[in-house]
Design an enzyme around this catalytic site. Sequence first.
Site, PDB file in Angstrom:
ATOM      1  N   THR A  76       0.898  -0.819   0.215  1.00  0.00           N
ATOM      2  CA  THR A  76      -0.561  -0.493  -0.308  1.00  0.00           C
ATOM      3  C   THR A  76       0.812   1.035   0.617  1.00  0.00           C
ATOM      4  O   THR A  76       0.280   2.094   0.025  1.00  0.00           O
ATOM      5  CB  THR A  76      -0.571   0.116   1.514  1.00  0.00           C
ATOM      6  N   GLY A  99      12.702 -10.548   4.059  1.00  0.00           N
ATOM      7  CA  GLY A  99      11.279  -9.771   4.595  1.00  0.00           C
ATOM      8  C   GLY A  99      11.060  -9.261   5.667  1.00  0.00           C
ATOM      9  O   GLY A  99      10.156  -8.142   6.150  1.00  0.00           O
ATOM     10  N   SER A 152      17.896  -4.052   4.196  1.00  0.00           N
ATOM     11  CA  SER A 152      18.617  -3.063   3.735  1.00  0.00           C
ATOM     12  C   SER A 152      18.250  -1.889   4.092  1.00  0.00           C
ATOM     13  O   SER A 152      18.963  -1.422   4.143  1.00  0.00           O
ATOM     14  CB  SER A 152      17.456  -3.051   2.103  1.00  0.00           C
ATOM     15  N   ASP A 194       9.536   0.580   4.906  1.00  0.00           N
ATOM     16  CA  ASP A 194      10.959   0.352   5.822  1.00  0.00           C
ATOM     17  C   ASP A 194      11.707   1.056   6.120  1.00  0.00           C
ATOM     18  O   ASP A 194      11.796   1.175   7.437  1.00  0.00           O
ATOM     19  CB  ASP A 194      11.780  -0.684   5.020  1.00  0.00           C
TER      20      ASP A 194
HETATM   21  C1  GLA Z   1       9.207  -3.771   0.579  1.00  0.00           C
HETATM   22  C2  GLA Z   1       8.971  -2.592   0.236  1.00  0.00           C
HETATM   23  C3  GLA Z   1       8.071  -1.711   1.436  1.00  0.00           C
HETATM   24  C4  GLA Z   1       6.555  -2.232   1.171  1.00  0.00           C
HETATM   25  C5  GLA Z   1       6.520  -3.790   0.747  1.00  0.00           C
HETATM   26  C6  GLA Z   1       5.242  -4.146   0.642  1.00  0.00           C
HETATM   27  O1  GLA Z   1       9.006  -3.997   1.997  1.00  0.00           O
HETATM   28  O2  GLA Z   1      10.539  -2.524   0.227  1.00  0.00           O
HETATM   29  O3  GLA Z   1       8.517  -0.642   0.431  1.00  0.00           O
HETATM   30  O4  GLA Z   1       6.009  -1.693  -0.620  1.00  0.00           O
HETATM   31  O5  GLA Z   1       7.516  -4.740   0.023  1.00  0.00           O
HETATM   32  O6  GLA Z   1       4.289  -3.911   1.112  1.00  0.00           O
END
Ligand code: GLA
Length: 394
Positions: A36, A126, A130, A174
Amino acid sequence: MSRFDDVCRGTEDSFGVSPEVVASAPGRLEILGNHTDYNEGVVLSTAVDCRTYFAVARNREDMKCRVKELSQGQSRCFGLDIAQEELPHSDWGNYVKGVVACLQQRGVNVPAFQGCILGDVPLSAGMSSSAALEMSLVYGLLCLSGESLEWQEIARVGQQAENDYVGAQTGLLDQYSSINGVANNFVFCDFRSYEVKTVPVPEGVALVVANSKVKHSLTDEYNERRKDCEAAVSFLQSHGENVDSLRDVDRKLLGKYKEQMEPLPYHRALHVTGENERVKEALTLLEREDLEGFGKLLNASHESSRINFQNSTPELDILVALSQEYNGVYGARLSGGGFGGITVHAVPDTVTSAYSEYLRAEYKKQTGVDPDIITCHSGDGASAERIKAAGALS
Ligand code: GLA
Protein backbone atom coordinates in the site's frame (compact mmCIF):
# COMPACT_ATOMS: atom_id res chain seq x y z
CA MET A 1 29.95 -8.88 24.33
CA SER A 2 27.17 -6.90 22.70
CA ARG A 3 26.93 -6.17 18.98
CA PHE A 4 27.79 -2.56 19.82
CA ASP A 5 31.08 -3.72 21.37
CA ASP A 6 31.69 -6.18 18.52
CA VAL A 7 31.32 -3.56 15.82
CA CYS A 8 33.64 -1.15 17.69
CA ARG A 9 36.23 -3.86 18.18
CA GLY A 10 35.85 -4.85 14.51
CA THR A 11 36.63 -1.28 13.43
CA GLU A 12 39.69 -1.14 15.63
CA ASP A 13 40.94 -4.53 14.38
CA SER A 14 40.19 -3.83 10.70
CA PHE A 15 41.34 -0.23 10.38
CA GLY A 16 43.47 0.48 13.42
CA VAL A 17 41.24 3.35 14.58
CA SER A 18 38.57 3.73 17.23
CA PRO A 19 35.13 4.59 15.85
CA GLU A 20 33.99 8.19 16.26
CA VAL A 21 30.34 7.34 15.77
CA VAL A 22 28.23 4.22 16.24
CA ALA A 23 24.79 4.19 14.65
CA SER A 24 22.21 1.47 14.62
CA ALA A 25 18.83 0.90 13.01
CA PRO A 26 16.22 -1.85 13.29
CA GLY A 27 14.58 -4.05 10.69
CA ARG A 28 10.80 -3.98 10.52
CA LEU A 29 7.83 -6.25 10.34
CA GLU A 30 4.91 -5.29 8.17
CA ILE A 31 1.87 -6.13 10.28
CA LEU A 32 -0.89 -5.15 7.86
CA GLY A 33 -1.07 -3.05 4.69
CA ASN A 34 0.72 -4.96 1.97
CA HIS A 35 2.03 -3.03 -1.06
CA THR A 36 0.00 0.00 0.00
CA ASP A 37 2.91 2.40 0.67
CA TYR A 38 3.70 3.24 -2.96
CA ASN A 39 -0.05 3.53 -3.64
CA GLU A 40 -0.39 6.41 -1.13
CA GLY A 41 -2.08 4.02 1.30
CA VAL A 42 -1.82 3.16 4.98
CA VAL A 43 0.32 0.59 6.78
CA LEU A 44 0.68 -0.84 10.25
CA SER A 45 4.22 -2.02 10.93
CA THR A 46 6.68 -2.31 13.76
CA ALA A 47 10.39 -1.82 14.15
CA VAL A 48 11.89 -5.01 15.60
CA ASP A 49 14.52 -5.76 18.18
CA CYS A 50 17.01 -6.97 15.53
CA ARG A 51 19.37 -4.18 14.43
CA THR A 52 22.23 -3.33 12.12
CA TYR A 53 25.17 -1.50 13.69
CA PHE A 54 27.56 0.76 11.82
CA ALA A 55 30.73 1.99 13.53
CA VAL A 56 32.66 4.59 11.60
CA ALA A 57 35.64 6.94 11.78
CA ARG A 58 37.03 9.51 9.37
CA ASN A 59 39.69 8.21 7.01
CA ARG A 60 42.49 10.73 7.33
CA GLU A 61 44.96 8.74 5.20
CA ASP A 62 43.42 8.96 1.72
CA MET A 63 40.11 10.02 0.15
CA LYS A 64 38.63 6.51 0.09
CA CYS A 65 35.53 5.10 1.79
CA ARG A 66 36.14 1.63 3.20
CA VAL A 67 33.51 -0.61 4.74
CA LYS A 68 33.72 -4.12 6.08
CA GLU A 69 30.74 -6.35 6.80
CA LEU A 70 31.87 -8.35 9.80
CA SER A 71 29.72 -11.49 9.65
CA GLN A 72 30.92 -12.46 6.14
CA GLY A 73 34.23 -10.62 6.37
CA GLN A 74 33.67 -8.86 3.03
CA SER A 75 35.04 -5.39 2.34
CA ARG A 76 34.25 -2.72 -0.22
CA CYS A 77 36.27 0.37 -1.07
CA PHE A 78 35.29 3.31 -3.26
CA GLY A 79 36.15 6.93 -3.84
CA LEU A 80 33.97 9.83 -2.77
CA ASP A 81 33.39 10.58 -6.46
CA ILE A 82 30.73 7.87 -6.66
CA ALA A 83 29.65 8.58 -10.24
CA GLN A 84 32.84 7.03 -11.57
CA GLU A 85 32.33 3.68 -9.85
CA GLU A 86 30.16 0.79 -11.03
CA LEU A 87 29.20 -2.27 -9.05
CA PRO A 88 26.71 -4.95 -10.10
CA HIS A 89 23.22 -4.00 -8.87
CA SER A 90 22.94 -6.87 -6.44
CA ASP A 91 26.14 -6.04 -4.58
CA TRP A 92 25.60 -4.93 -0.95
CA GLY A 93 28.27 -2.28 -1.51
CA ASN A 94 25.72 -0.45 -3.66
CA TYR A 95 23.66 0.36 -0.57
CA VAL A 96 26.70 2.12 0.88
CA LYS A 97 27.56 3.89 -2.36
CA GLY A 98 23.92 4.81 -2.90
CA VAL A 99 23.60 6.32 0.57
CA VAL A 100 26.81 8.34 0.15
CA ALA A 101 25.73 9.61 -3.29
CA CYS A 102 22.22 10.49 -2.10
CA LEU A 103 23.60 12.37 0.92
CA GLN A 104 25.98 14.26 -1.37
CA GLN A 105 23.08 15.17 -3.66
CA ARG A 106 21.43 16.81 -0.65
CA GLY A 107 24.51 18.90 0.02
CA VAL A 108 25.90 16.81 2.88
CA ASN A 109 29.68 16.97 2.94
CA VAL A 110 30.40 13.29 3.63
CA PRO A 111 34.03 12.83 4.63
CA ALA A 112 36.14 9.86 3.52
CA PHE A 113 35.52 7.15 6.12
CA GLN A 114 36.29 3.65 7.30
CA GLY A 115 33.82 1.59 9.18
CA CYS A 116 32.31 -1.78 9.98
CA ILE A 117 28.81 -3.16 9.71
CA LEU A 118 27.32 -5.89 11.86
CA GLY A 119 23.69 -6.84 12.21
CA ASP A 120 21.27 -9.55 13.17
CA VAL A 121 18.33 -8.69 10.92
CA PRO A 122 17.74 -11.83 8.81
CA LEU A 123 18.92 -11.17 5.23
CA SER A 124 16.61 -11.34 2.18
CA ALA A 125 13.75 -12.53 4.35
CA GLY A 126 11.27 -9.66 4.37
CA MET A 127 12.36 -7.97 7.60
CA SER A 128 14.06 -5.17 5.74
CA SER A 129 17.67 -5.78 6.53
CA SER A 130 18.19 -3.31 3.66
CA ALA A 131 16.42 -0.42 5.43
CA ALA A 132 18.28 -1.29 8.66
CA LEU A 133 21.54 -1.04 6.73
CA GLU A 134 20.59 2.17 4.92
CA MET A 135 19.32 3.91 8.04
CA SER A 136 22.35 2.93 10.13
CA LEU A 137 24.57 4.30 7.34
CA VAL A 138 22.64 7.56 7.00
CA TYR A 139 22.47 8.19 10.75
CA GLY A 140 26.16 7.27 11.12
CA LEU A 141 27.42 9.40 8.22
CA LEU A 142 25.28 12.42 9.14
CA CYS A 143 26.59 12.28 12.70
CA LEU A 144 30.17 11.86 11.42
CA SER A 145 29.83 14.89 9.14
CA GLY A 146 28.15 16.95 11.88
CA GLU A 147 25.16 17.65 9.63
CA SER A 148 21.48 16.90 9.91
CA LEU A 149 18.45 16.28 7.71
CA GLU A 150 14.73 16.09 8.53
CA TRP A 151 13.74 12.49 9.31
CA GLN A 152 11.46 12.36 6.24
CA GLU A 153 14.45 13.29 4.08
CA ILE A 154 16.58 10.65 5.81
CA ALA A 155 13.94 8.09 4.83
CA ARG A 156 14.04 9.33 1.23
CA VAL A 157 17.83 8.92 1.13
CA GLY A 158 17.39 5.22 1.93
CA GLN A 159 14.58 4.80 -0.57
CA GLN A 160 16.47 6.60 -3.33
CA ALA A 161 19.60 4.52 -2.67
CA GLU A 162 17.49 1.38 -3.10
CA ASN A 163 15.61 2.67 -6.16
CA ASP A 164 18.58 4.10 -8.06
CA TYR A 165 21.55 2.02 -6.92
CA VAL A 166 19.99 -1.39 -6.22
CA GLY A 167 17.14 -1.33 -8.74
CA ALA A 168 14.15 -2.10 -6.47
CA GLN A 169 11.35 0.44 -6.90
CA THR A 170 10.33 0.15 -3.26
CA GLY A 171 8.20 2.60 -1.25
CA LEU A 172 9.01 4.31 2.04
CA LEU A 173 7.51 1.85 4.51
CA ASP A 174 10.74 0.19 5.57
CA GLN A 175 12.63 3.43 6.25
CA TYR A 176 9.66 5.05 8.02
CA SER A 177 9.31 2.02 10.30
CA SER A 178 13.04 1.79 11.01
CA ILE A 179 13.18 5.48 11.99
CA ASN A 180 9.94 5.75 13.97
CA GLY A 181 9.96 2.50 15.93
CA VAL A 182 9.08 2.66 19.63
CA ALA A 183 9.36 -0.39 21.91
CA ASN A 184 5.99 -2.08 22.56
CA ASN A 185 4.29 -0.13 19.79
CA PHE A 186 3.19 -0.62 16.24
CA VAL A 187 3.80 2.26 13.83
CA PHE A 188 0.92 3.53 11.72
CA CYS A 189 1.99 5.37 8.55
CA ASP A 190 -0.22 7.21 6.11
CA PHE A 191 1.66 7.55 2.83
CA ARG A 192 -0.58 10.28 1.52
CA SER A 193 -0.50 12.73 4.44
CA TYR A 194 2.81 11.30 5.75
CA GLU A 195 1.24 11.17 9.20
CA VAL A 196 2.98 8.71 11.50
CA LYS A 197 1.69 7.62 14.89
CA THR A 198 2.40 4.88 17.37
CA VAL A 199 -0.23 2.31 18.30
CA PRO A 200 0.31 0.35 21.54
CA VAL A 201 0.65 -3.41 21.06
CA PRO A 202 -2.05 -4.97 23.27
CA GLU A 203 -0.84 -6.93 26.29
CA GLY A 204 -0.57 -10.68 25.90
CA VAL A 205 0.15 -10.91 22.18
CA ALA A 206 3.46 -12.18 20.80
CA LEU A 207 4.73 -11.92 17.23
CA VAL A 208 6.22 -15.17 15.99
CA VAL A 209 8.11 -14.82 12.72
CA ALA A 210 8.76 -17.83 10.50
CA ASN A 211 11.35 -17.55 7.75
CA SER A 212 10.32 -19.94 4.97
CA LYS A 213 13.93 -19.84 3.73
CA VAL A 214 12.66 -19.11 0.24
CA LYS A 215 14.91 -16.17 -0.56
CA HIS A 216 13.09 -13.23 -1.94
CA SER A 217 14.38 -10.62 -4.31
CA LEU A 218 12.47 -7.41 -4.68
CA THR A 219 13.61 -6.32 -8.08
CA ASP A 220 11.63 -8.02 -10.86
CA GLU A 221 8.26 -9.14 -9.52
CA TYR A 222 7.96 -6.21 -7.12
CA ASN A 223 8.49 -3.75 -9.96
CA GLU A 224 5.91 -5.62 -12.07
CA ARG A 225 3.30 -5.37 -9.30
CA ARG A 226 3.92 -1.64 -9.10
CA LYS A 227 3.26 -1.35 -12.82
CA ASP A 228 0.01 -3.35 -12.48
CA CYS A 229 -1.16 -0.92 -9.78
CA GLU A 230 -0.30 2.04 -12.00
CA ALA A 231 -2.16 0.37 -14.89
CA ALA A 232 -5.27 0.09 -12.69
CA VAL A 233 -5.09 3.81 -11.87
CA SER A 234 -4.58 4.75 -15.56
CA PHE A 235 -7.56 2.60 -16.55
CA LEU A 236 -9.83 4.32 -14.02
CA GLN A 237 -8.57 7.75 -15.05
CA SER A 238 -9.17 6.98 -18.73
CA HIS A 239 -12.78 6.16 -17.76
CA GLY A 240 -13.26 9.58 -16.23
CA GLU A 241 -12.80 8.56 -12.59
CA ASN A 242 -11.24 11.19 -10.35
CA VAL A 243 -8.42 9.08 -8.88
CA ASP A 244 -4.77 10.00 -8.34
CA SER A 245 -3.71 6.69 -6.86
CA LEU A 246 -5.23 3.46 -5.51
CA ARG A 247 -5.79 5.37 -2.25
CA ASP A 248 -8.78 6.98 -3.95
CA VAL A 249 -10.26 3.64 -4.99
CA ASP A 250 -12.61 1.40 -3.03
CA ARG A 251 -14.17 -1.96 -3.69
CA LYS A 252 -17.40 -0.41 -4.94
CA LEU A 253 -15.61 1.60 -7.63
CA LEU A 254 -13.58 -1.42 -8.70
CA GLY A 255 -16.71 -3.55 -8.83
CA LYS A 256 -18.16 -1.16 -11.39
CA TYR A 257 -15.30 -1.96 -13.79
CA LYS A 258 -14.78 -5.64 -12.97
CA GLU A 259 -15.84 -6.85 -16.40
CA GLN A 260 -13.96 -4.19 -18.37
CA MET A 261 -10.62 -4.15 -16.60
CA GLU A 262 -7.76 -6.54 -17.41
CA PRO A 263 -7.75 -9.21 -14.69
CA LEU A 264 -4.26 -8.45 -13.39
CA PRO A 265 -4.65 -4.72 -12.68
CA TYR A 266 -8.14 -5.44 -11.30
CA HIS A 267 -6.92 -8.05 -8.82
CA ARG A 268 -3.83 -6.07 -7.78
CA ALA A 269 -6.04 -3.06 -7.10
CA LEU A 270 -8.50 -5.22 -5.15
CA HIS A 271 -5.66 -6.33 -2.87
CA VAL A 272 -4.40 -2.81 -2.23
CA THR A 273 -7.83 -1.33 -1.54
CA GLY A 274 -8.69 -4.26 0.74
CA GLU A 275 -5.44 -3.76 2.65
CA ASN A 276 -6.17 -0.06 3.20
CA GLU A 277 -9.57 -0.98 4.61
CA ARG A 278 -8.10 -3.69 6.83
CA VAL A 279 -5.49 -1.34 8.30
CA LYS A 280 -8.15 1.19 9.25
CA GLU A 281 -10.28 -1.55 10.82
CA ALA A 282 -7.25 -2.87 12.70
CA LEU A 283 -6.75 0.49 14.42
CA THR A 284 -10.22 0.27 15.92
CA LEU A 285 -9.84 -3.38 16.89
CA LEU A 286 -6.44 -2.81 18.53
CA GLU A 287 -7.80 0.06 20.55
CA ARG A 288 -10.48 -2.31 21.86
CA GLU A 289 -7.81 -4.99 22.36
CA ASP A 290 -9.89 -7.28 20.14
CA LEU A 291 -7.13 -9.70 19.18
CA GLU A 292 -9.49 -12.24 17.66
CA GLY A 293 -10.84 -9.64 15.25
CA PHE A 294 -7.34 -8.34 14.53
CA GLY A 295 -6.12 -11.88 13.76
CA LYS A 296 -8.94 -12.41 11.27
CA LEU A 297 -7.71 -9.36 9.38
CA LEU A 298 -4.22 -10.90 9.17
CA ASN A 299 -5.69 -14.09 7.71
CA ALA A 300 -7.80 -12.13 5.22
CA SER A 301 -4.73 -10.15 4.17
CA HIS A 302 -2.81 -13.34 3.43
CA GLU A 303 -5.68 -14.77 1.44
CA SER A 304 -5.79 -11.62 -0.65
CA SER A 305 -2.02 -11.79 -1.22
CA ARG A 306 -2.40 -15.38 -2.34
CA ILE A 307 -5.29 -14.85 -4.70
CA ASN A 308 -5.27 -11.22 -5.79
CA PHE A 309 -1.71 -9.97 -5.54
CA GLN A 310 -0.07 -13.36 -6.15
CA ASN A 311 2.94 -12.49 -4.02
CA SER A 312 2.71 -15.56 -1.82
CA THR A 313 4.52 -18.86 -2.35
CA PRO A 314 3.44 -22.46 -1.54
CA GLU A 315 5.83 -22.37 1.45
CA LEU A 316 4.30 -19.19 2.89
CA ASP A 317 0.84 -20.70 2.37
CA ILE A 318 1.89 -23.79 4.34
CA LEU A 319 3.03 -21.64 7.27
CA VAL A 320 -0.25 -19.71 7.30
CA ALA A 321 -2.32 -22.90 6.96
CA LEU A 322 -0.43 -24.36 9.93
CA SER A 323 -1.34 -21.33 12.02
CA GLN A 324 -5.01 -21.93 11.31
CA GLU A 325 -4.79 -25.49 12.57
CA TYR A 326 -3.35 -24.45 15.94
CA ASN A 327 -5.87 -23.65 18.62
CA GLY A 328 -5.77 -20.10 19.92
CA VAL A 329 -3.53 -18.48 17.30
CA TYR A 330 -5.06 -15.11 16.36
CA GLY A 331 -3.89 -14.95 12.75
CA ALA A 332 -0.96 -15.03 10.33
CA ARG A 333 0.09 -13.58 7.00
CA LEU A 334 3.06 -13.04 4.78
CA SER A 335 4.95 -9.90 5.75
CA GLY A 336 6.80 -7.51 3.45
CA GLY A 337 7.23 -7.69 -0.29
CA GLY A 338 6.40 -11.40 -0.51
CA PHE A 339 7.62 -13.89 -3.17
CA GLY A 340 9.32 -15.78 -0.33
CA GLY A 341 10.67 -14.54 2.97
CA ILE A 342 8.63 -14.55 6.14
CA THR A 343 5.22 -14.93 7.69
CA VAL A 344 4.20 -13.12 10.88
CA HIS A 345 1.95 -14.89 13.39
CA ALA A 346 0.04 -13.12 16.16
CA VAL A 347 -0.26 -15.59 19.04
CA PRO A 348 -1.12 -15.47 22.76
CA ASP A 349 2.24 -14.97 24.49
CA THR A 350 1.56 -18.02 26.68
CA VAL A 351 1.91 -20.39 23.71
CA THR A 352 4.95 -18.87 22.00
CA SER A 353 7.45 -21.69 22.60
CA ALA A 354 5.05 -24.56 22.02
CA TYR A 355 3.72 -22.89 18.87
CA SER A 356 7.23 -22.20 17.52
CA GLU A 357 8.17 -25.85 18.00
CA TYR A 358 4.98 -26.98 16.29
CA LEU A 359 5.61 -24.69 13.31
CA ARG A 360 9.20 -25.83 12.97
CA ALA A 361 8.34 -29.54 13.08
CA GLU A 362 5.32 -29.37 10.77
CA TYR A 363 6.98 -27.10 8.20
CA LYS A 364 9.98 -29.41 8.09
CA LYS A 365 7.70 -32.42 7.67
CA GLN A 366 5.90 -30.81 4.72
CA THR A 367 8.80 -29.12 2.92
CA GLY A 368 11.99 -30.82 4.15
CA VAL A 369 13.29 -27.38 5.12
CA ASP A 370 14.19 -26.29 8.64
CA PRO A 371 12.64 -22.83 9.01
CA ASP A 372 14.04 -20.10 11.23
CA ILE A 373 11.45 -19.24 13.85
CA ILE A 374 11.96 -16.22 16.07
CA THR A 375 9.81 -14.25 18.47
CA CYS A 376 10.07 -10.56 17.65
CA HIS A 377 9.47 -7.68 19.99
CA SER A 378 8.69 -4.16 18.88
CA GLY A 379 11.89 -2.16 19.18
CA ASP A 380 13.12 1.42 19.14
CA GLY A 381 14.00 3.31 15.97
CA ALA A 382 17.34 4.33 14.47
CA SER A 383 19.89 6.34 16.46
CA ALA A 384 23.53 7.42 16.37
CA GLU A 385 25.96 8.37 19.10
CA ARG A 386 29.28 10.10 18.97
CA ILE A 387 31.96 8.07 20.74
CA LYS A 388 35.15 10.11 20.69
CA ALA A 389 37.66 11.64 18.30
CA ALA A 390 39.29 9.01 16.13
CA GLY A 391 42.92 8.24 16.59
CA ALA A 392 45.34 5.53 15.65
CA LEU A 393 45.40 2.80 18.26
CA SER A 394 48.71 2.34 19.88
C1 GLA B 1 8.92 -4.05 0.61
C2 GLA B 1 9.15 -2.60 0.20
C3 GLA B 1 8.14 -1.67 0.90
C4 GLA B 1 6.71 -2.17 0.76
C5 GLA B 1 6.62 -3.67 1.06
C6 GLA B 1 5.28 -4.25 0.72
O1 GLA B 1 9.22 -4.21 1.94
O2 GLA B 1 10.46 -2.22 0.50
O3 GLA B 1 8.30 -0.36 0.41
O4 GLA B 1 6.23 -1.88 -0.52
O5 GLA B 1 7.59 -4.43 0.35
O6 GLA B 1 4.29 -3.68 1.50
